[in-house]
Design a protein around this motif. Structure first.
Motif, short mmCIF file in Angstrom:
data_model
loop_
_atom_site.label_atom_id
_atom_site.label_comp_id
_atom_site.label_asym_id
_atom_site.label_seq_id
_atom_site.Cartn_x
_atom_site.Cartn_y
_atom_site.Cartn_z
N GLY A 102 -23.34 30.65 33.16
CA GLY A 102 -24.28 30.92 34.24
C GLY A 102 -24.82 32.32 34.26
O GLY A 102 -25.57 32.70 35.16
N GLY A 103 -24.45 33.15 33.26
CA GLY A 103 -24.92 34.53 33.24
C GLY A 103 -26.23 34.66 32.51
O GLY A 103 -26.55 33.88 31.62
N GLY A 104 -27.01 35.68 32.89
CA GLY A 104 -28.22 35.97 32.14
C GLY A 104 -29.47 35.87 32.98
O GLY A 104 -29.44 35.58 34.18
N SER A 105 -30.59 36.12 32.34
CA SER A 105 -31.89 36.14 33.00
C SER A 105 -32.72 34.95 32.53
O SER A 105 -32.91 34.75 31.34
N GLY A 106 -33.21 34.15 33.46
CA GLY A 106 -34.02 33.01 33.09
C GLY A 106 -33.19 31.89 32.50
O GLY A 106 -31.95 31.88 32.55
N LEU A 107 -33.88 30.91 31.89
CA LEU A 107 -33.24 29.74 31.32
C LEU A 107 -33.15 29.87 29.80
O LEU A 107 -33.87 30.66 29.19
N THR A 108 -32.26 29.07 29.21
CA THR A 108 -32.22 28.96 27.75
C THR A 108 -32.85 27.66 27.27
O THR A 108 -33.10 27.50 26.08
N ILE A 109 -33.09 26.72 28.19
CA ILE A 109 -33.73 25.44 27.88
C ILE A 109 -34.78 25.19 28.95
O ILE A 109 -34.50 25.31 30.14
N THR A 110 -35.98 24.85 28.54
CA THR A 110 -37.03 24.54 29.50
C THR A 110 -37.49 23.10 29.30
O THR A 110 -37.66 22.64 28.17
N THR A 111 -37.68 22.41 30.41
CA THR A 111 -38.21 21.05 30.40
C THR A 111 -39.68 21.08 30.79
O THR A 111 -40.06 21.74 31.77
N TYR A 112 -40.51 20.39 30.01
CA TYR A 112 -41.95 20.32 30.25
C TYR A 112 -42.33 18.90 30.62
O TYR A 112 -41.90 17.95 29.96
N VAL A 113 -43.15 18.76 31.64
CA VAL A 113 -43.74 17.47 32.00
C VAL A 113 -45.25 17.63 31.90
O VAL A 113 -45.85 18.41 32.64
N ASP A 114 -45.87 16.93 30.94
CA ASP A 114 -47.30 17.07 30.69
C ASP A 114 -47.70 18.53 30.54
O ASP A 114 -48.66 19.01 31.14
N ASP A 115 -46.90 19.24 29.73
CA ASP A 115 -47.12 20.64 29.36
C ASP A 115 -46.82 21.64 30.47
O ASP A 115 -46.95 22.85 30.26
N ALA A 116 -46.41 21.18 31.65
CA ALA A 116 -46.07 22.10 32.74
C ALA A 116 -44.58 22.42 32.68
O ALA A 116 -43.74 21.52 32.73
N PRO A 117 -44.20 23.72 32.56
CA PRO A 117 -42.78 24.07 32.52
C PRO A 117 -42.15 23.96 33.90
O PRO A 117 -42.72 24.39 34.90
N LEU A 118 -40.95 23.36 33.96
CA LEU A 118 -40.24 23.18 35.22
C LEU A 118 -39.24 24.31 35.42
O LEU A 118 -38.62 24.78 34.47
N GLY A 119 -39.05 24.71 36.66
CA GLY A 119 -38.02 25.67 37.00
C GLY A 119 -36.64 25.04 36.98
O GLY A 119 -36.49 23.82 36.75
N ASN A 120 -35.62 25.84 37.25
CA ASN A 120 -34.23 25.38 37.14
C ASN A 120 -33.96 24.22 38.10
O ASN A 120 -33.51 23.14 37.68
N GLN A 121 -34.22 24.40 39.39
CA GLN A 121 -33.94 23.33 40.35
C GLN A 121 -34.83 22.12 40.10
O GLN A 121 -34.40 20.97 40.25
#
Length: 727
Positions: A102-121
């Motif tokens: 859980g340490g660090g800045s930002g995500l290490t994996i991003t999920t995209y839906v129709d090219d839109a990046p989703l936040g963590n929650q």
């Protein structure tokens, strides 16, 4: 030895095919079985055969074939990918999307839906249902050159169905155990022939869940998902294509933590006096414009916007008394713009582009928690805090990617990305102790409590940059077999955070993962058999990990660049259409993800704490999947799939009492093609009703449920009936 034998048996046995929509007389159309799978998440749309990236592609036919409800049902079938923290995010090759521990800045994996990046929650409570989805692609390994920020470990790319000019209507109704219901519809047609078309999709799903709150007399983990999507396709000329997407989703669920005993036994009951609730309300908008300038050049623009409201209510004390709670609300907003200029020649395919994203997320907390969470001596003392935090980030990137064909067999792969990011964080927190700091505590603890009491204001900022190269070769040793070797870097920016103990600002540097990957792609037996493998080694430098701050508060941590780690392993996937009526499939994943140099001084004794050789949390060593789909001449079809995940630690310390045991889940289905347009399917998820945990939180060995120990559970067996009609 048993694990290796099982893996070998599965690898020899399995392969995958797709459920052919509109099966007639139990036969899968020959051309459907040999369709070329196109990977859409890369900058160049390539066939899976031509893509050296380790990517698993799940097609619409496969999603319809199996009892899949959402993205989490899909990832359990993919090697070296698993859900983390009890289906609250993902782990790829042993790397959790929030970073190690859980340490660090930002995500290490991003999920995209129709090219839109989703936040963590939004990733684990967002528009990630499987209804009316065209394709899902899971990329393993660093994708910073391809996807940019927050893709050090990989990326998940979801593409929903685009409008078509031919009329189309799809309907689904489903009922299952745990009072689970789904009703869905999707369809569209041309508004102006060959020029303008639309598609509308709606999906509603609810479930009572599997945990009873016996104190409140209600379901503890009931869930509800609503998803509405509208798309337009506009082709004013032959060389111009515009697709717009607007999505609204509500995804909420109750609390799924339950007390567990020292032997990991549990019952599906809780006694909370506050009903838990967590979820999001999300808007997604995307505009994708493609202009074919001529036969050689193409210009593409992708604009996306995400706006999410987040809610979380949790009973911290997990009991009928009111001694701890969390009430959090937040917002998450992101606006992105990408421009791509592509060149496609006889020997050279090249692309250059610009990327910009502006993100802002904020949340306000009101919580009360027992101070024993900081130090056991403080049991019975309550801490109350009201806080507001806001994070902003601007990211700008220049990138290029390409392939040069030296001759008929050899190609050179190249690419790079320059990434610049500026981030700020502001905070306002007021802390109080209830009923007050008690007398008689050790002086050091009293001084610490006095230091955090009152109001704290904080402001941190930083900017970071990186140059991320990619270089590789691809060689066709035969007409249907490609080999490739690629070296590329992944990156996650550094950051700043407020030290809760002394109020100081803690800065940490970026981290880099250099990945070496060898891949094979084989298509044999006239396209009926596909075998894909990826072998990888990753060297992770300046890793961002949480380390303890102070001996008085061992549960509080700060992020530090603690050293280096390594990842190595393999993914293998096999698809085999044995006959027009039988498809078998399978996959195998192995990952060894461990710290090589992770040491820090114990805050109490000063003696080095050495984690060298420890495995990452939520990093299963082995993952296996196997299954088949069978179609009979009388319209009956059936299938089965088996999914295995190895045991995992849940903490960096690798304590034996914080291990989630290995589990195997079997899913089955049987159905009947009523006519050319409709079918009915009976399915069972977790057919043998295996009890298993997906997360364990235990502070010390031997702790049981009365000590506040809890875990998250996998779903029990669920039997359901699904009725579908496609026109």
């Amino acid at each position: 030895m048993i694990k290796f034998t099982t893996a070998a048996s599965v690898f020899v046995f399995v392969a995958a095919g797709a459920f052919a929509q509109g099966v007639e007389d139990g036969q899968v159309e020959e051309e459907a079985r040999q369709d070329v799978i196109i990977v859409q998440g890369t900058k160049f749309e390539q066939s899976l055969m031509e893509t050296p990236d380790s990517v698993s592609v799940v097609t619409a036919q496969e999603i319809e074939r199996e009892p899949i409800a959402d993205l989490y049902d899909i990832v359990e079938r993919i090697p070296n990918v698993t859900a983390a923290f009890g289906e609250q995010g993902f782990s790829i090759r042993g790397v959790d999307q929030r970073g190690i521990g859980g340490g660090g800045s930002g995500l290490t994996i991003t999920t995209y839906v129709d090219d839109a990046p989703l936040g963590n929650q939004t990733t684990f409570f967002g528009p990630t249902g499987s209804w009316d989805v065209e394709q899902i692609e899971v990329f393993r390994g660093p994708q910073s050159t391809n996807f940019g920020r927050n893709a050090l470990a990989g990326a998940i790319y979801i593409r929903t169905r685009d409008p078509e000019f031919e009329p189309d209507l799809r309907l689904r109704a489903e009922i299952a155990e745990a009072d689970t219901y789904q009703i869905s519809a999707a369809g569209g047609t041309a508004l102006i022939e060959d020029t303008l078309a639309f598609r509308l999709s709606g999906d509603y799903r609810e479930s009572a869940g599997f945990i009873d709150n016996t104190f409140l007399g209600e379901d503890a983990d009931a869930a509800e998902l609503s998803n509405i999507r509208g798309k337009l396709l506009f082709t004013p000329t032959e060389n111009l294509r515009i697709v717009t997407t607007t999505t609204y989703a509500e995804n909420f669920a109750g609390e799924d933590l339950v007390p567990i005993d020292a032997d990991d036994s549990f019952v599906r009951e809780v006694q909370y006096n506050r009903a838990g609730r967590e979820g999001t309300e999300t808007f997604l908008n995307a505009v994708n414009v493609t202009w074919d300038i001529n036969d050689l050049w193409q210009l593409q623009s992708i604009t996306t916007h995400q706006s999410t409201d987040y809610v979380r209510i949790e009973d911290f004390d997990a009991s009928p008394v009111d001694e701890g709670f969390l009430d959090r609300t937040g917002t998450d907003e992101a606006l992105s713009q990408e421009l791509r200029l592509k060149y496609t020649g006889d020997r050279l395919d090249a692309l250059a582009g610009l990327y910009y994203v502006d993100t802002e997320n904020s949340f306000s907390d009101e919580f009360v928690i027992d101070a024993s969470a900081l130090n056991p001596l403080l049991a019975g003392l309550l801490i109350g805090r009201d806080s507001v935090f806001e994070n902003t980030a601007e990211n700008f990137a220049l990138f290029f990617d390409g392939e040069y064909q030296v001759n008929d067999k050899l190609s050179l792969l190249f690419g790079a990305r320059y990434d610049w990011e500026e981030a700020t964080e502001t905070g306002d927190a007021t802390t109080a102790f209830i009923p007050g700091i008690p007398p008689g505590l050790p002086p050091q603890i009293t001084a610490f409590l006095q230091s955090v009491e009152g109001t704290e204001l904080s402001f941190t900022e930083g900017d970071f940059e990186a140059f991320l190269p990619k270089l590789g070769i691809q060689y066709a040793i035969a007409d249907h077999t490609n080999l490739a070797f690629v070296v590329q870097q992944g990156y996650r920016s550094g950051g700043s955070e407020l030290d809760i103990v002394d109020g100081s600002v803690n800065d940490f540097d970026p981290e880099f993962l250099t990945n070496y990957e060898f891949s094979t792609r084989s298509t044999l037996l006239d396209g009926d058999l596909r075998i894909n493998t990826n072998w990888f080694y990753g060297d992770w430098q300046d890793q961002q990990v949480p380390v303890p701050i102070d001996p008085l508060t061992p549960t509080l941590t700060r992020t530090e660049n603690a050293g280096k780690s390594s990842l190595m392993g393999v993914e293998a996937e096999v698809d085999y259409s044995v006959s027009p009526s039988l498809d078998v499939y399978g996959s195998f994943g192995y990952t060894k993800a461990e710290f090589e140099d992770f040491q820090f001084p114990d805050p109490d004794t000063g003696v080095p704490v050495i984690f060298d050789g420890n495995t990452f949390p939520f990093a299963p060593e082995f993952s296996l999947n196997a299954g088949f789909a069978k179609f009979l001449d009388n319209g009956i079809y059936y299938g089965l799939d088996v999914n295995y995940r190895d045991e995992v630690f849940t903490t960096n310390e690798n304590q034996s009492f914080n291990v989630v045991d290995a589990y195997t889940i079997v899913n089955a289905r049987i159905g009947y093609e009523i006519n050319d347009y409709s079918r009915v399917t009976v399915y069972a998820r977790n057919l043998f009703d295996e009890d298993y945990l997906t997360q364990v939180n235990r502070p010390f060995e031997g702790a049981n449920g009365v000590d506040g120990v809890n875990g998250r559970l996998g779903d029990p067996r669920v039997v359901g009936v699904r009725l579908e009609a496609n026109f």
